[in-house]
Design a protein around this motif. Sequence first.
Motif, mmCIF file in Angstrom:
data_model
loop_
_atom_site.group_PDB
_atom_site.id
_atom_site.type_symbol
_atom_site.label_atom_id
_atom_site.label_comp_id
_atom_site.label_asym_id
_atom_site.label_seq_id
_atom_site.Cartn_x
_atom_site.Cartn_y
_atom_site.Cartn_z
ATOM 1 N N GLU A 19 -2.107 2.174 -6.375
ATOM 2 C CA GLU A 19 -1.071 3.122 -5.943
ATOM 3 C C GLU A 19 -1.279 4.482 -6.598
ATOM 4 O OE1 GLU A 19 2.437 -0.301 -5.510
ATOM 5 O OE2 GLU A 19 2.521 1.176 -7.135
ATOM 6 N N ILE A 20 -1.538 4.473 -7.892
ATOM 7 C CA ILE A 20 -1.765 5.726 -8.616
ATOM 8 C C ILE A 20 -3.028 6.407 -8.100
ATOM 9 C CG2 ILE A 20 -2.365 6.701 -10.884
ATOM 10 C CD1 ILE A 20 -0.506 4.527 -12.103
ATOM 11 N N HIS A 21 -4.069 5.642 -7.883
ATOM 12 C CA HIS A 21 -5.330 6.185 -7.379
ATOM 13 C C HIS A 21 -5.131 6.843 -6.019
ATOM 14 C CE1 HIS A 21 -9.395 5.972 -5.525
ATOM 15 N NE2 HIS A 21 -9.762 6.334 -6.733
ATOM 16 N N THR A 22 -4.371 6.214 -5.153
ATOM 17 C CA THR A 22 -4.086 6.782 -3.830
ATOM 18 C C THR A 22 -3.354 8.108 -3.956
ATOM 19 O OG1 THR A 22 -4.037 4.605 -2.779
ATOM 20 C CG2 THR A 22 -2.879 6.385 -1.641
ATOM 21 N N ALA A 23 -2.376 8.163 -4.867
ATOM 22 C CA ALA A 23 -1.639 9.416 -5.081
ATOM 23 C C ALA A 23 -2.567 10.503 -5.600
ATOM 24 C CB ALA A 23 -0.490 9.181 -6.059
ATOM 25 N N LEU A 24 -3.416 10.158 -6.568
ATOM 26 C CA LEU A 24 -4.308 11.159 -7.156
ATOM 27 C C LEU A 24 -5.335 11.668 -6.145
ATOM 28 C CD1 LEU A 24 -5.032 9.562 -10.650
ATOM 29 C CD2 LEU A 24 -3.557 11.520 -10.143
ATOM 30 N N THR A 25 -5.964 10.766 -5.429
ATOM 31 C CA THR A 25 -7.009 11.188 -4.495
ATOM 32 C C THR A 25 -6.438 11.907 -3.282
ATOM 33 O OG1 THR A 25 -7.048 8.980 -3.490
ATOM 34 C CG2 THR A 25 -8.676 9.443 -5.233
ATOM 35 N N GLY A 26 -5.132 11.754 -3.044
ATOM 36 C CA GLY A 26 -4.485 12.489 -1.964
ATOM 37 C C GLY A 26 -3.837 13.782 -2.414
ATOM 38 N N GLU A 29 -4.730 19.210 -5.012
ATOM 39 C CA GLU A 29 -5.650 19.867 -5.944
ATOM 40 C C GLU A 29 -6.769 18.950 -6.441
ATOM 41 O OE1 GLU A 29 -3.988 23.391 -8.289
ATOM 42 O OE2 GLU A 29 -2.410 21.868 -8.507
ATOM 43 N N ILE A 30 -6.950 17.793 -5.818
ATOM 44 C CA ILE A 30 -7.988 16.873 -6.286
ATOM 45 C C ILE A 30 -9.386 17.490 -6.152
ATOM 46 C CG2 ILE A 30 -8.266 15.636 -4.098
ATOM 47 C CD1 ILE A 30 -8.394 14.045 -7.612
ATOM 48 N N GLY A 31 -9.628 18.245 -5.102
ATOM 49 C CA GLY A 31 -10.923 18.902 -4.934
ATOM 50 C C GLY A 31 -11.196 19.919 -6.025
ATOM 51 N N ASP A 61 -25.111 13.376 -10.653
ATOM 52 C CA ASP A 61 -24.238 12.313 -11.150
ATOM 53 C C ASP A 61 -22.765 12.700 -11.203
ATOM 54 O OD1 ASP A 61 -25.871 9.969 -11.718
ATOM 55 O OD2 ASP A 61 -26.910 11.237 -13.159
ATOM 56 N N ALA A 62 -22.454 13.969 -11.048
ATOM 57 C CA ALA A 62 -21.061 14.403 -11.180
ATOM 58 C C ALA A 62 -20.116 13.704 -10.197
ATOM 59 C CB ALA A 62 -20.957 15.919 -11.037
ATOM 60 N N PRO A 63 -20.441 13.597 -8.900
ATOM 61 C CA PRO A 63 -19.498 12.938 -7.985
ATOM 62 C C PRO A 63 -19.230 11.480 -8.347
ATOM 63 C CG PRO A 63 -21.113 14.218 -6.752
ATOM 64 C CD PRO A 63 -21.588 14.172 -8.179
ATOM 65 N N GLY A 64 -20.268 10.734 -8.689
ATOM 66 C CA GLY A 64 -20.083 9.334 -9.049
ATOM 67 C C GLY A 64 -19.276 9.168 -10.323
ATOM 68 N N LEU A 65 -19.560 9.995 -11.313
ATOM 69 C CA LEU A 65 -18.803 9.931 -12.565
ATOM 70 C C LEU A 65 -17.346 10.320 -12.353
ATOM 71 C CD1 LEU A 65 -21.430 11.375 -15.044
ATOM 72 C CD2 LEU A 65 -20.294 9.145 -15.254
ATOM 73 N N PHE A 66 -17.110 11.294 -11.487
ATOM 74 C CA PHE A 66 -15.738 11.699 -11.201
ATOM 75 C C PHE A 66 -14.963 10.552 -10.547
ATOM 76 C CE2 PHE A 66 -12.450 13.621 -8.505
ATOM 77 C CZ PHE A 66 -11.742 14.318 -9.460
ATOM 78 N N ARG A 114 0.157 19.658 -13.610
ATOM 79 C CA ARG A 114 0.782 19.765 -12.283
ATOM 80 C C ARG A 114 0.653 18.451 -11.513
ATOM 81 N NH1 ARG A 114 -1.797 24.797 -12.445
ATOM 82 N NH2 ARG A 114 -3.423 24.171 -10.974
ATOM 83 N N MET A 115 -0.512 17.832 -11.578
ATOM 84 C CA MET A 115 -0.720 16.578 -10.854
ATOM 85 C C MET A 115 0.188 15.477 -11.406
ATOM 86 S SD MET A 115 -4.870 16.713 -10.358
ATOM 87 C CE MET A 115 -5.011 15.264 -9.314
ATOM 88 N N MET A 116 0.306 15.394 -12.717
ATOM 89 C CA MET A 116 1.187 14.385 -13.313
ATOM 90 C C MET A 116 2.636 14.609 -12.886
ATOM 91 S SD MET A 116 -0.220 13.638 -17.182
ATOM 92 C CE MET A 116 -0.189 15.343 -17.741
ATOM 93 N N GLN A 117 3.055 15.865 -12.883
ATOM 94 C CA GLN A 117 4.434 16.165 -12.508
ATOM 95 C C GLN A 117 4.698 15.846 -11.035
ATOM 96 O OE1 GLN A 117 4.613 20.275 -13.736
ATOM 97 N NE2 GLN A 117 5.277 19.752 -15.810
#
Length: 198
Positions: A19-26, A29-31, A61-66, A114-117
């Motif tokens: 659930e948290i992952h879905t919120a973060l990736t959506g 400002e994730i990009g 490797d940046a995208p995979g590590l992210f 901002r993302m946490m809030q």
Amino acid sequence: MTATLVRPAPEVVAERAREIHTALTGDPEIGRLERAVSQYTSDWDDFYGYPVIIEYDAVADAPGLFTEAIRAMAIKSAVWDLTGGDEQASELPLSVPVDTMTHAMMAQFSLLTRMMQRHSIQFVHMTDMEQGAAAWDHGDYTHQVYRAAFGPANDRYWIGADETERRRTVLDGVYGGIGVTERGKRVSIPLGVGDSTS
């Protein structure tokens, strides 16, 4: 006497982590977060984190590590939620390269705030909680939650404790020859003749 950590069942944490992952990736400002953490180049010294990855490439490797870091932070945040904010229980061991990427994420303080809030999520990362803790390894609690939440871990970035130490020992030998010792904490490289105070 050391208190025993009590953590929720991996399957329960995995559900909340998704659930948290879905919120973060959506998040809108994730990009920007991904671009920001991928821009660490010469300004971010790292001798023993990313270099344990075989043929590490900062750009490739940046995208995979992210991806792995976002998943790891979702898991830690899920434990935080489900334990009523138990910081010690939430500071889970991560594979060294993934942990290093989370450090880059934490440096984006205003953006993460901002993302946490926006999502009422608490990111968890405290270095003092990592000291003396067991290293991440295959089959541990973090790995159990990860598999339940996201499937198999990417072996390129999730490197077990023994193999990580073996690779770091190899790095010790390479770096020692150029004056980098104590796992990168001491650097004695001749930088030129002159007054050391200038």
